[in-house]
Write a protein that holds these residues in place. Sequence first.
Motif, PDB file in Angstrom:
ATOM      1  N   ALA A  76       0.833  -1.207   0.000  1.00  0.00           N
ATOM      2  CA  ALA A  76       0.000   0.000   0.000  1.00  0.00           C
ATOM      3  C   ALA A  76       0.864   1.252   0.000  1.00  0.00           C
ATOM      4  CB  ALA A  76      -0.929  -0.006   1.213  1.00  0.00           C
ATOM      5  N   LEU A  84       0.679   3.849  -3.027  1.00  0.00           N
ATOM      6  CA  LEU A  84       0.131   5.170  -2.721  1.00  0.00           C
ATOM      7  C   LEU A  84       1.213   6.243  -2.636  1.00  0.00           C
ATOM      8  CD1 LEU A  84      -2.426   4.102   0.061  1.00  0.00           C
ATOM      9  CD2 LEU A  84      -2.940   4.665  -2.331  1.00  0.00           C
ATOM     10  N   SER A 141       2.925   6.879  -0.045  1.00  0.00           N
ATOM     11  CA  SER A 141       2.824   7.518   1.272  1.00  0.00           C
ATOM     12  C   SER A 141       2.781   6.455   2.364  1.00  0.00           C
ATOM     13  CB  SER A 141       1.570   8.390   1.352  1.00  0.00           C
ATOM     14  OG  SER A 141       1.334   8.806   2.687  1.00  0.00           O
ATOM     15  N   TYR A 193      -0.581   7.064   4.481  1.00  0.00           N
ATOM     16  CA  TYR A 193      -1.841   6.534   3.962  1.00  0.00           C
ATOM     17  C   TYR A 193      -1.927   5.022   4.163  1.00  0.00           C
ATOM     18  CZ  TYR A 193      -2.619  11.037   1.627  1.00  0.00           C
ATOM     19  OH  TYR A 193      -2.819  12.368   1.355  1.00  0.00           O
TER      20      TYR A 193
END
Length: 447
Positions: free
Chosen positions: A400, A404, A406, A409
């Motif tokens: 993830a 993303l 990040s 996040y």
Amino acid sequence: MKAEPLIQQNDGYLKKTPIFQFILLSILFPLWGAAASLNDILIAQFKSVFTLSDFATALVQSAFYGGYFLIAIPASMVIKKTTYKIAVLIGLLFYIIGCSLFFPASHMATYTMFLVAIFAIAIGLGFLETSANTYSSMMGPRESATLRLNISQTFTPIGSIIGILLGKYLIFQEGESLEKQLARMTPEEAHDFSLAMLQHTLQPYKYMIFILIAVLIVFLFTKYPSCKVQVDQKLKSTPGMKETLRYLFKNKRFGKGIIAQFLYVGMQVAVWSFTIRLALVLNDDLNERSASNFMVYSFIAFFVGKFIANFLMTRFSPQKVLVVYSIIGTALLGYIVFATNMSAVYAAVAVSMLFGPCWATIYGETLNVVQDKKYTETAGAILVMAIVGGAVIPAVQGIASDLLGSIQYAFIVPMLCFVYVGYYFYQEMKREQAIDSSASDYTSIQS
């Protein structure tokens, strides 16, 4: 003065807790806490030295918790054929072997060899956790099994703090972050510097080998009760593996407990794996050594959270306490996702306080739903296998983060896990309230 004999019930539980043996058994808990927290240090170190993605760094946890998953059932079979004590001794031996493999790993300087050493440690810890968790819950009266396991688990963060401090001062070095230092070097300089940094990874494991050998010797010469269900030899009712698995997975509450344990361990490991990275991303002035302070704070919070939970559980049901913990924990993880400053790191520290009682409570309560105690050893092993969540969820969070762009996040992954854990405890709380209500109505009718 002659020691009082240990009286064992037919279901394997003891009439009274043997204090010395219980304390010695509880000392095993910080040993795996130290190994697990050192992984968080290694992730930050390997990220820069081997130039890894967030997903690749999470393979440290995959090797570690994958070892737990693979060894849990074999460990339960060893316990069934021998004793809990034998399984503990085997676990300590494998732990020593795994630590020793850091010697060739630090010289070979390949990521794969480090993963092999971590996997070997995990095999030892799989034996230790499969035996020690169930053993602790059974070493006394049945009605206090969950509280007893929570007390033993309270020792775990002590080992976690020691592991982080060993990593901070023996692996991480002073100066700028590794990423900044490597960015200014030529490829040849970066290669030599990386080799020097990898030599430091060996240092904490040298000390741990001596500690493990000392614990092994003391455990070897200490007499322990069997804590096994007394089987009628005429009936020869010891169940086979197929029969045991069929029995366990017909039990819906047992299955829900396995899912809750899988997600709980996964979210805990994921948060701790990326806390140092989160601090480095949000504050460019930090280096790895200073950022590791946040892990020290996290494990202190984890320790405090356990004590608070143990106190609350003497006044309220464990389910009620954990429902409240889950709501607050979910909110804190949600805050990490959207915060724009270092307060997100402090939220990551604070959420560790809410992790404290989850493992032991899920383990104890789920083991307790196994009414026929001849299935206890395998049930405990399957619960330990649920630790494989620590191999899966951090990897999902790493993916993830890479997708993303990040790390913040990506904290939505453990947040969703905490939502399910809270739902699980809410269901258990409602079930407990329904039983209490039925019992109250029955008493009213009788009177």
